[in-house]
Write a protein that holds these residues in place. Structure first.
Motif, short mmCIF file in Angstrom:
data_model
loop_
_atom_site.label_atom_id
_atom_site.label_comp_id
_atom_site.label_asym_id
_atom_site.label_seq_id
_atom_site.Cartn_x
_atom_site.Cartn_y
_atom_site.Cartn_z
N UNK A 89 75.99 6.10 20.47
CA UNK A 89 76.81 5.27 21.44
C UNK A 89 78.29 5.81 21.64
N UNK A 90 78.69 6.65 20.80
CA UNK A 90 79.94 7.28 21.08
C UNK A 90 79.80 8.41 21.72
N UNK A 91 78.60 9.47 21.88
CA UNK A 91 78.52 10.46 22.98
C UNK A 91 78.13 9.82 24.17
N UNK A 92 77.69 8.64 24.36
CA UNK A 92 77.31 8.03 25.65
C UNK A 92 78.50 7.53 26.17
N UNK A 93 79.55 7.26 25.50
CA UNK A 93 80.61 6.28 25.89
C UNK A 93 81.67 6.93 26.99
N UNK A 124 79.63 -2.12 21.78
CA UNK A 124 79.84 -2.97 21.20
C UNK A 124 78.72 -3.04 19.88
N UNK A 125 77.80 -2.44 20.15
CA UNK A 125 76.88 -2.06 18.98
C UNK A 125 77.43 -1.14 17.93
N UNK A 126 78.40 -0.39 18.66
CA UNK A 126 78.91 0.70 17.46
C UNK A 126 80.10 -0.29 16.69
N UNK A 127 80.64 -1.42 17.38
CA UNK A 127 81.69 -2.33 16.60
C UNK A 127 80.53 -3.07 15.53
N UNK A 128 79.27 -3.68 16.13
CA UNK A 128 78.73 -4.60 15.35
C UNK A 128 78.35 -3.64 14.08
N UNK A 171 73.31 6.21 12.74
CA UNK A 171 73.08 6.85 14.04
C UNK A 171 73.10 6.12 15.32
N UNK A 172 73.20 4.95 15.34
CA UNK A 172 73.38 4.34 16.59
C UNK A 172 74.71 4.20 16.89
N UNK A 218 70.79 10.38 25.57
CA UNK A 218 69.40 9.56 25.44
C UNK A 218 68.40 10.15 24.67
N UNK A 219 68.79 11.71 24.21
CA UNK A 219 67.72 12.30 23.44
C UNK A 219 67.74 11.89 22.16
N UNK A 220 68.71 11.20 21.72
CA UNK A 220 68.88 10.81 20.32
C UNK A 220 69.01 9.55 19.92
N UNK A 221 67.64 8.82 20.21
CA UNK A 221 67.68 7.32 20.11
C UNK A 221 67.01 7.17 18.53
N UNK A 222 67.20 5.98 18.18
CA UNK A 222 66.54 5.61 16.98
C UNK A 222 65.43 5.86 16.88
#
Lengths: 428, 556, 353
Positions: free
Chosen positions: B351-355, C324-328, B346-347, B463-467
Motif C-alpha cells: 500500500x505504501x509503494x502504491x500510495x 486505510x488497510x495499512x492503518x488497520x 506485506x500489505x 500490483x506485482x507485490x500482492x499477497x
C-alpha cells in the motif's frame, strides 16, 4: 544370477525400443515429403528486412492474443477476446483462403504476466501478428519482446500515453493501438466540467490503477489550468466496497463536481453511495470509459441517472456495431462485458487488412508474409472504416479515432440497461 | 454395488460441473488427435475412466464380475447424470443462471445428434469408458501400467502440443518430425498411434528391467560409484549451463520465473521450513528488493542512477534490515498471530509503494520504469537466456547457504525452535537471535530475488507485490516438502513452472491449480520431495494425536 | 550465557516498545492535529462511526466462522471467504427472480427471508463439503498442510463459481422499504444500515447464547478445549466439527446477504478481501474466542472508516483512504505488541496457538 544375464535382459529390451524408435522415425521421414514440400523450384522470391512467415497450403495463419483473461481484470481481457473472435467469425474463419488460428495467452494485468505471455508468443515462429495487451503495464515489458522477434502487436485497450509517445524508444516500433490515449480523455472531461457546466470546485477519486491515476492527473492539471479549484484528490483500492467514509471526507470540501475515472465495481459503489452521504446530494458526477458499459447501470442502479461519462463518440459506432452486438448476444448469451470489444474487433480487422495487403502467394500455394512489411502496412493504415470510427495510424502507432464525447445517463438508459447513444457535449 | 453407485454419483457430479463451468466447451476446438477427439471430450473421458477405475478398485478383486459390474454401473450413472443435464437444458433456460450452459455445450454433449440419440450415445459413452477402465483394472499389472502410461503420454503430448512446437521450432529436422506429429491442431492419427507404441515400448522396458538396472548400479564397486557420481554431477552442471540454449526463448523465460521463485522459496524455507515461523507477508522483502533497485537505478526518478551492480548490495542490505525490523515486533507472537501480523506487513509495504503520498519517491500507481538491465563489461543480461545465468548464480548461492546453514549450529537451533519453542529456550537456545537471523536470512534471499526481478522486467508496479505471491511461495515450499531444499525446486517447478507452461488455458488455470493443491496435499501430505527426517516422522506415527511434534511451523 | 540472553531480550523488548510508542505517538499527534483543524463536525464523526459499525458487523459475522473452526480444528480456514461468497452469489438469482415477478415489492419481508434462507443454505452446504473433502482427510497432518488445502480450495471455489455464474458481477435489486434515511435525535441514519447493524447484532447474540447455553454448544466448547477428553466424555468429535462448519457457514451466508444489502454487487471474487479482513478481525480479538471475533470485527470496521480521517488527515497526508488497510494492519501490530494473543486472547492460547 550371473552378471551376463543381468545385463543381458535390459539389452534385449533396449534393442526393442531402438527398433520401435527407428520404425517411428522411418514413418515420420516417409511421410515427411507430403507435409513439407521441397524448396519451391520456381523463381518466386520474397524478401523482408526482418523475416518472412511461410504458410504452407492448408496451414493456418496464426494470430496470438495476449489478454488478461484470468484474475481481477479478467472482464476487460475476455471482452476484448470476444471482439477478436467475432472478427474472425465475420471473416468466416479464413483469410486469403487460409484458416485463421487464434491462440490466447493470459497476462493477468501485471507486467510479469505480460512479459511471460509476450515471450511465449515471441518463441513461436508461426505467429504472424499479435493482439494485445489488455493493461498498459503489460505492454511496457511485453511489446519490446515481441518486436525483437519481429511480431507486430496492436492493443485494443492500452491507454497509457507513454506507449505511443515520441520518446518511447525504437524497441516499441512494432507497437500500435486502437484504444484512445488517456491524455485526450482526461482533458475532455476537465473542459466539459469547466466550460460547459461552469463548476469551480471539484474532487477526484482514483483506484490506484495506472489508467485511473493517469486520467485523474490529466484532469486535475487541465482543470487547474482552466482556473478551477481541486478540493481533494482521493484514492481507494479496487477491492474497496465502502466508499461512504471517503465520500464523507470529500463532502467536507464542498465540491460541486466529482470525477472518478475508475472501473465498474468501484464506480458503481461510488455512484450509489454518493447519494447516501450528507452534503453530496446535488453534486455532478462524472466517470470515464472504464465504466461506460451497461454493466455499470446494473452496478449503480438508479443512482446513475443524470451522471456523465466521457467515452468514444458512439455516433461513429455505425450500423456495424449493432450487428456486432447481436452476434455477441447470440454467441455469448449476453451484452459485452466491458468497453474495448469494438476496439479489439477493429484491431483484428486492421491486422487482417494489412496481411491481405502484404501477403504473397507462391506458385506452389505457399503464403509469404513479410514481418517488416506487415508492420509498415499497419502503420500505413489510413481511413480504415472500423466499428469505433475511421482509423488512421500515426507515426507512433496511435490508430484510434480519438473523438471523445460526453454522455449523460437518462432514467430510460438505466431502466433498459442501454448506454446513451447521443453525445451530450462534444469538444469539437 | 453401493460403492459403484456412490463413486458414479461423485464422478457424474464432477462431469456435470466440468460441463457447467465451461471447460468442456472451451476446449472443444482444441484437438488432442486432429478431428477425432478434442480436449473437452478427453476431459470427460478421463474423468469417466478414472471413476470406473476407482469403482473397480473399491470392489473385491477376486470377483471379476462384480468389479466389472461396479465400474459399469458407475459409468451408467455418469452417462445418466449428463443426460439429465441435457434434458434439463432442453426444458428450461439454464443459461439465465449458468452462463456456460450454451446451446453449443448441449450440441457437444449430445454429439450433435439431437436429444434422443444424444442421450443414448451419452449412456453408451459412460458405460463404455468406465467398463473399459474396469477391464484395465483386471488386466495384469504389467499390461495395465504400460497401457495407462501410454494413454496418459498421448494425452499429455496433445495437451502440450503448442509447447512442443515452440521448443522444436529452431531444430530443423526435429521440427519436421514434430510437424508430422502435430500438423495444425492436435496429433495426427498415425502420430498418435506411433507415439502410443513408442511410450508403451519404453515403459514396458522400464517396468521389466528398470529396477534391475538400479540394483546393478548399486552393486558396483565403491570407486566406480564415485566415478559415476562425479560424472553425473559434472553432467548435471553442463546441462544446467546449457539449458537455456537447448530450451529456446520461451522455456528459458519460464526457467527464469521458476528460478526467481526458487530463490524466494529458499528464503521462505529458512523462515518457515527451518525455523517454523509462519510468514504470510514474505512478498514485502521481494518488494523492498525490487523497489530499492528501481529507485536507485531508474533515470525516471533520477536520484542516483546507479548501475544494477551498484544497487544490488543496497537492495540486499535493505532486505536484511527490514527483515530484522519486522522481526522485532513479532518476536513474541506465535502461530497464527505471527501469520496475520506478517501478512499485514506485506500489505503495508504494497500500500505504501502504491500510495499517492509517497508518489514522488516511489512512483505510485504508475510504478517505476526504465530500470537498466545488469551488464558485465559489454555483455548485457537482456534476454531470458542471459538472465537465466544471473538467476542460476543467485539460486546456487542461496542453495549453498541454505544447505550449509541447515547442518550448522544455527540450523539445529532453528529446528529446535520449530519443534518446540519453550523446550528450545530451556535448552539454552537464544530465541531472539535465532528468530531474527531466520527473518534476516530469508529476507536477504527475497530481496535478491526482487532485485533481479526488477531489472529483468525493466519496470516495477505495486500490483506485482500482492499477497498472492506470499501465498504462492508458501504453497510451493509445502507442496515441495517443508524444510527440504530440493523440495523447493520441485515445488517451484510444479506450482510456478507448470501453470506458466499452460498459460493458454488461462481461464481455468487457477481452478485446476486449486484442485491440484487440494489433491496433492491429500495424497502426499509430506510433500513431493520431503526432508528425509520429516518423512520418517510422518510415516512412523500414522495416526498420532493432533498436536504432535509435527506441529511445526506454528510453533505449537 | 543465561545473563547474555536476558540482556538481549531486554534490548529487543525496548526496541519493540519503542516501535509501539512511535506508532502511538503518530496516531495521537495525527488525531490532535485533525481535531484542531476542525474540518469535521460532530455529524461527520457520527456518520463515520455508523459506516464503520455497519461494515464492522459484517466482518464480525464472517470472523465468527474463522474463530469457531480455529477453536475446534486449530487451523486457518482460508476458504471461509469463499463460503461467504457462495451464499449471496447463489441467492442473487432468487432475489432477481423475486424482483422480476414483483413479489419483492409486495412482500419485502418474506422475500428477504427467502433470500436469507437460500444464501445461508448454500454457504452451509459449501462449508460442509469443504470440511468433508479438503480438511477431514488431513485431520492428523502437520498443521500447515490443511492451510495449503484451504488455499487450494479457495482458488477452486472462486473459479468454479466464476465458471458457473460468469466473470462479471450481478447487482442485487433494491429493497424499497430499506432505502430512505431516518432521523434519530438529530442524527441521520440510513435504514438499511440500521438493519445491517441490528441483524448482525441479533445473529451474533443468538449464536453466542447457542454456544454458551445449549448442549451442542457445550460439546463444541469441550472439543475445542481438549479433543481427547471430549472423546472420553462420549462426544462425537466429527459431528461437532461439522456442526462448527455449519454454524460458520450459516453466519457467513447471513453476512453475505447483509453485505449484498449494503453494497449490492456480488461477484466471484467478493469473498477474498472480506475473508482476509475477517481473519484479521478474528486474530485481533484473540483467535478461538467468539466475543473476541465480534469485538475484532467491529474494531476493524471502525478503524477503516474513522482511521484515515482521524489519524492521517491532520498530518497532511494526501489520499488517506488509500492507506486505510495499512492503518488497520499497523494497529493490529500495535495491539499484538502489547497483547500478543489479541484483545481477548485466552491465556491458553500461549500453549495452544
Amino acid at each position: 544370477m550371473n552378471g551376463v544375464a543381468r545385463i543381458g535382459v535390459p539389452m534385449k529390451q533396449l534393442a526393442c525400443v531402438v527398433m520401435v524408435l527407428i520404425m517411428v522415425l522411418g514413418l515420420g521421414v516417409a511421410s515427411a515429403p507430403a507435409a513439407s514440400p521441397a524448396k519451391p523450384k520456381s523463381s518466386f522470391e520474397y524478401e523482408d528486412r526482418i523475416g518472412v512467415v511461410k504458410i504452407k497450403p492448408g496451414g493456418p495463419i496464426h494470430i496470438a492474443c495476449w489478454f488478461a483473461v484470468a484474475g481481477s481484470e479478467a472482464t476487460l481481457g475476455i471482452d476484448s477476446k470476444r471482439g477478436v473472435e467475432i472478427a474472425i467469425e465475420d471473416r468466416g474463419g479464413k483469410l486469403l483462403g487460409f484458416p485463421i488460428k487464434l491462440t490466447v495467452e493470459d497476462t493477468g494485468c501485471n507486467p510479469e504476466g505480460g512479459q511471460a505471455a509476450a515471450t511465449k508468443i515471441a518463441s513461436d515462429p508461426t505467429i504472424v501478428a499479435a493482439i494485445g495487451s489488455t493493461c498498459s503495464s503489460e505492454a511496457r515489458p511485453g511489446a519490446p519482446i515481441l518486436w525483437r522477434a519481429g511480431i507486430v502487436t496492436v492493443s485494443p485497450s492500452n491507454t497509457a500515453p507513454e506507449l505511443t509517445s515520441p520518446k518511447r524508444g525504437p524497441e516499441y516500433a512494432g507497437y500500435l493501438r486502437t484504444a484512445h490515449n488517456d491524455k485526450v480523455q482526461g482533458a475532455v472531461a476537465a473542459e466539459f466540467a469547466r466550460k460547459k457546466l461552469a463548476v469551480k470546485r471539484t474532487a477526484t477519486i482514483h483506484d490506484g490503477s495506472p489508467y485511473s491515476e493517469q486520467l485523474q492527473a490529466v484532469f486535475v492539471a487541465t482543470f487547474k489550468r482552466l482556473g478551477g479549484i481541486i478540493t481533494s484528490q482521493e484514492a481507494v483500492a479496487p477491492t474497496d466496497t465502502d466508499m461512504r467514509p471517503v465520500l464523507t471526507k470529500i463532502a467536507t470540501g464542498r465540491p460541486e463536481f466529482i470525477y472518478y475515472p475508475v472501473f465498474i465495481a468501484v464506480g458503481g459503489h461510488i455512484t450509489r453511495q454518493v447519494k447516501e452521504v450528507a452534503g453530496l446530494e446535488r453534486v455532478y458526477l462524472m466517470g470515464a470509459d472504464g465504466m461506460f458499459s451497461p454493466d455499470f447501470y446494473k452496478a449503480a442502479g438508479e443512482a446513475a441517472i443524470g451522471m456523465f461519462h466521457s467515452s468514444p463518440d458512439f455516433s461513429a459506432f455505425a450500423g456495424g456495431y449493432r450487428s456486432f452486438l447481436e452476434k455477441h448476444q447470440k454467441k455469448y448469451g449476453g451484452k459485452p462485458l466491458s468497453v474495448f470489444h469494438a476496439h479489439a474487433y477493429d484491431a483484428t480487422m486492421i491486422i487482417f487488412a494489412a496481411i491481405e495487403k502484404v501477403a504473397k502467394k507462391a506458385p506452389d500455394g505457399t503464403l509469404y508474409i513479410g514481418r517488416q512489411a506487415l508492420r509498415d502496412a499497419l502503420y500505413a493504415t489510413k481511413g480504415f472504416k472500423g466499428l469505433t470510427g475511421t482509423l488512421t495510424c500515426d507515426a507512433y502507432g496511435d490508430c484510434a479515432d480519438p473523438r471523445i464525447a460526453v454522455y449523460q445517463t437518462t432514467a430510460d438508459n438505466v431502466k433498459k440497461l442501454v448506454m446513451p447513444d447521443k453525445p451530450f457535449w462534444k469538444p469539437y | 454395488m453401493r460403492q459403484g453407485i456412490k463413486i458414479g454419483l461423485i464422478g457424474g457430479i464432477i462431469e456435470v460441473l466440468l460441463a457447467l463451468v465451461g471447460m468442456v466447451e472451451a476446449f472443444s476446438q482444441r484437438y488432442i488427435i486432429s478431428d477425432v477427439i478434442s480436449m473437452g471430450q478427453t476431459l470427460l473421458l478421463v474423468v469417466a475412466m478414472f471413476t470406473g477405475y476407482l469403482a473397480a478398485k473399491r470392489t473385491n478383486r477376486s470377483e471379476p464380475l462384480w468389479v466389472l459390474a461396479n465400474s459399469l454401473i458407475s459409468g451408467l450413472i455418469i452417462g445418466g447424470l449428463l443426460s439429465l443435464l441435457v434434458i434439463l437444458g432442453s426444458m428450461v433456460r439454464l443459461r439465465a443462471v449458468f452462463i456456460n450452459a450454451s446451446p453449443d455445450l448441449f450440441k457437444l454433449l449430445t454429439f450433435n445428434q439431437g436429444i434422443g440419440t444424444g442421450i443414448l450415445l451419452l449412456l453408451i459413452f459412460g458405460t463404455l469408458s468406465s467398463s473399459l477402465s474396469g477391464l484395465l483394472f483386471l488386466s495384469p499389472s504389467l499390461l495395465r501400467g504400460v497401457l495407462i502410461r501410454s494413454l496418459a503420454g498421448v494425452a499429455m503430448a496433445g495437451l502440450l502440443q503448442d509447447l512442443l512446437r515452440a521448443i522444436f521450432a529452431p531444430w530443423g529436422p526435429i521440427a519436421e518430425i514434430n510437424q508430422w506429429f502435430f500438423p495444425i491442431n492436435g496429433l495426427t492419427v498415425q502420430g498418435a498411434v506411433s507415439l502410443f507404441i513408442l511410450i508403451a515400448a519404453i515403459s514396458y522396458f522400464w517396468r521389466k528391467s528398470g529396477s534391475k538396472m538400479k540394483t546393478s548400479l548399486r552393486r558396483l564397486p565403491p570407486t566406480n560409484q564415485r566415478v559415476l557420481r562425479i560424472t553425473s554431477s559434472f553432467l548435471l552442471a553442463v546441462i544446467l549451463l546449457a539449458l537455456p540454449q537447448i530450451l529456446g526463448l520461451f522455456l528459458s523465460e519460464v526457467l527464469t520465473i521458476v528460478g526467481l521463485f526458487v530463490l524466494l522459496g529458499l528464503g521462505l524455507n529458512i523462515v518457515v521450513g527451518f525455523a517454523g515461523l509462519l510468514d504470510l507477508g514474505y512478498v514485502a522483502f521481494f518488494a523492498i528488493g525490487a523497489y530499492t533497485v528501481a529507485v536507485l537505478t531508474s533515470p525516471e526518478l533520477g536520484f542516483l542512477n546507479l548501475s544494477f551492480w551498484g544497487a544490488l548490495p543496497f537492495a540486499i542490505v535493505a532486505g536484511v534490515v527490514s527483515g530484522i525490523l519486522l522481526g522485532i515486533p513479532v518476536l513474541k507472537m506465535r502461530g497464527d498471530y505471527l501469520a496475520i501480523a506478517t501478512l499485514g506487513f506485506g500489505e503495508i509495504i504494497r500500500i505504501l509503494v502504491l500510495s499517492d503520498f509517497l508518489r514522488p519517491w516511489l512512483g505510485g500507481a504508475q510504478g517505476i520504469a526504465k530500470i537498466p538491465r545488469p551488464s558485465i563489461g559489454s555483455v548485457e543480461f537482456a534476454t531470458p537466456q542471459q538472465i537465466y545465468y544471473l538467476i542460476l548464480a543467485g539460486c546456487l548461492l542461496a542453495g549453498f547457504i541454505s544447505w550449509r546453514l541447515r547442518d550448522s549450529r544455527l540450523g539445529r537451533a532453528w529446528m529446535a525452535v520449530r519443534e518446540d519453542e519453550d523446550v528450545a529456550q530451556a535448552m539454552g537456545i537464544n530465541l531472539v537471535a535465532a528468530k531474527l537471523l531466520a527473518f534476516a536470512t530469508g529476507a536477504g534471499f527475497s530481496a535478491l530475488s526482487g532485485a533481479i526481478f526488477a531489472s529483468k522486467l525493466g519496470s516495477v508496479y505495486p500490483h506485482s507485490f500482492s499477497v498472492m505471491i506470499s501465498i504462492n511461495i508458501l504453497c510451493l515450499i509445502i507442496v515441495g516438502g517443508m524444510g527440504s531444499i530440493p523440495g523447493v525446486i520441485v515445488g517451484a517447478i510444479a506450482l510456478v513452472g507448470l501453470p506458466e507452461l499452460l498459460r493458454e488455458f488461462a481461464e481455468y488455470r487457477l481452478l485446476v491449480y486449486g484442485a491440484a493443491l487440494v489433491a496433492m496435499m491429500i495424497l502426499r501430505p509430506e510433500g513431493l520431495w520431503p526432508e528425509a527426517k520429516r518423512r520418517q516422522e510422518l510415516h512412523r506415527e500414522e495416526a498420532p494425536e493432533i498436536e504432535s511434534a509435527s506441529g511445526a511451523a506454528s510453533g505449537k | 550465557m543465561r545473563q547474555r540472553w536476558e540482556e538481549s531480550i531486554k534490548v529487543t523488548d525496548i526496541l519493540m516498545w519503542l516501535i509501539g510508542a512511535a506508532i502511538l505517538a503518530l496516531i495521537v499527534s495525527g488525531s490532535i492535529a485533525t481535531l484542531a483543524a476542525g474540518r469535521y463536525t460532530s455529524r461527520h464523526w457520527f456518520d463515520f462511526i455508523i459506516f464503520g459499525l455497519a461494515q464492522g458487523s459484517i466482518y464480525a459475522l464472517i470472523a465468527m466462522g474463522y474463530t469457531m473452526v480455529y477453536g475446534t480444528l486449530r487451523m486457518i480456514n482460508f476458504a471461509h471467504g469463499e463460503v461467504f461468497m457462495s451464499g449471496p452469489y447463489t441467492a442473487y438469482f432468487v432475489a432477481a427472480s423475486l424482483n422480476n415477478s414483483g413479489f419483492l415489492d409486495r412482500q419485502p419481508i418474506v422475500s428477504l427471508l427467502i433470500v436469507f434462507i437460500v444464501s445461508m443454505a448454500t454457504s452451509t452446504l459449501i462449508a460442509v463439503l469443504l470440511e468433508r473433502v479438503a480438511y477431514r482427510p488431513l485431520r492428523n497432518a502437520p498443521r500447515l498442510v490443511p492451510l495449503i488445502t484451504a488455499i487450494g480450495a479457495s482458488f477452486f471455489l472462486q473459479y468454479t463459481f466464476r465458471g458457473l455464474y460468469g466473470s462479471g458481477f450481478q447487482a442485487y435489486p433494491t429493497v424499497k422499504i430499506l432505502e430512505s434515511p431516518m432521523v434519530i435525535g438529530g442524527f441521520r441514519i440510513l435504514k438499511f444500515q440500521a438493519v445491517v447493524i441490528g441483524a448482525a447484532a441479533f445473529l451474533m447474540i443468538s449464536l453466542y447464547t447457542f454456544i454458551q447455553r445449549t448442549r451442542v454448544g457445550k460439546a463444541i466448547r469441550a472439543v475445542s478445549e481438549d479433543k481427547e477428553v471430549a472423546t472420553l466424555m462420549g462426544i462425537n468429535i466429527d459431528r461437532m466439527i461439522v456442526t462448527t462448519f455449519v454454524i460458520g457457514g450459516m453466519a457467513a451466508g447471513a453476512a453475505g446477504v447483509l453485505y449484498a444489502l449494503m453494497f449490492k454487487q456480488v461477484h466471484f471474487f467478493m469473498g477474498f478481501v472480506p475473508g482476509i479482513k475477517a481473519f484479521t478481525a478474528a486474530v485481533l480479538g484473540g483467535i478461538g474466542n467468539i466475543p473476541g471475533a465480534m469485538l475484532g470485527g467491529i474494531f476493524l470496521g471502525l478503524v477503516e472508516s474513522v482511521g484515515p480521517s482521524l489519524f492521517l488527515d491532520g498530518l497532511g497526508i494526501v489520499a488517506p483512504y488509500q492507506l486505510k488497510d495499512a492503518i488497520a494492519f499497523t494497529l493490529l501490530v500495535l495491539v499484538l505488541i502489547f497483547r500478543p494473543t489479541g484483545i481477548l486472547g485466552e491465556r491458553l492460547a500461549i500453549k495452544k496457538a
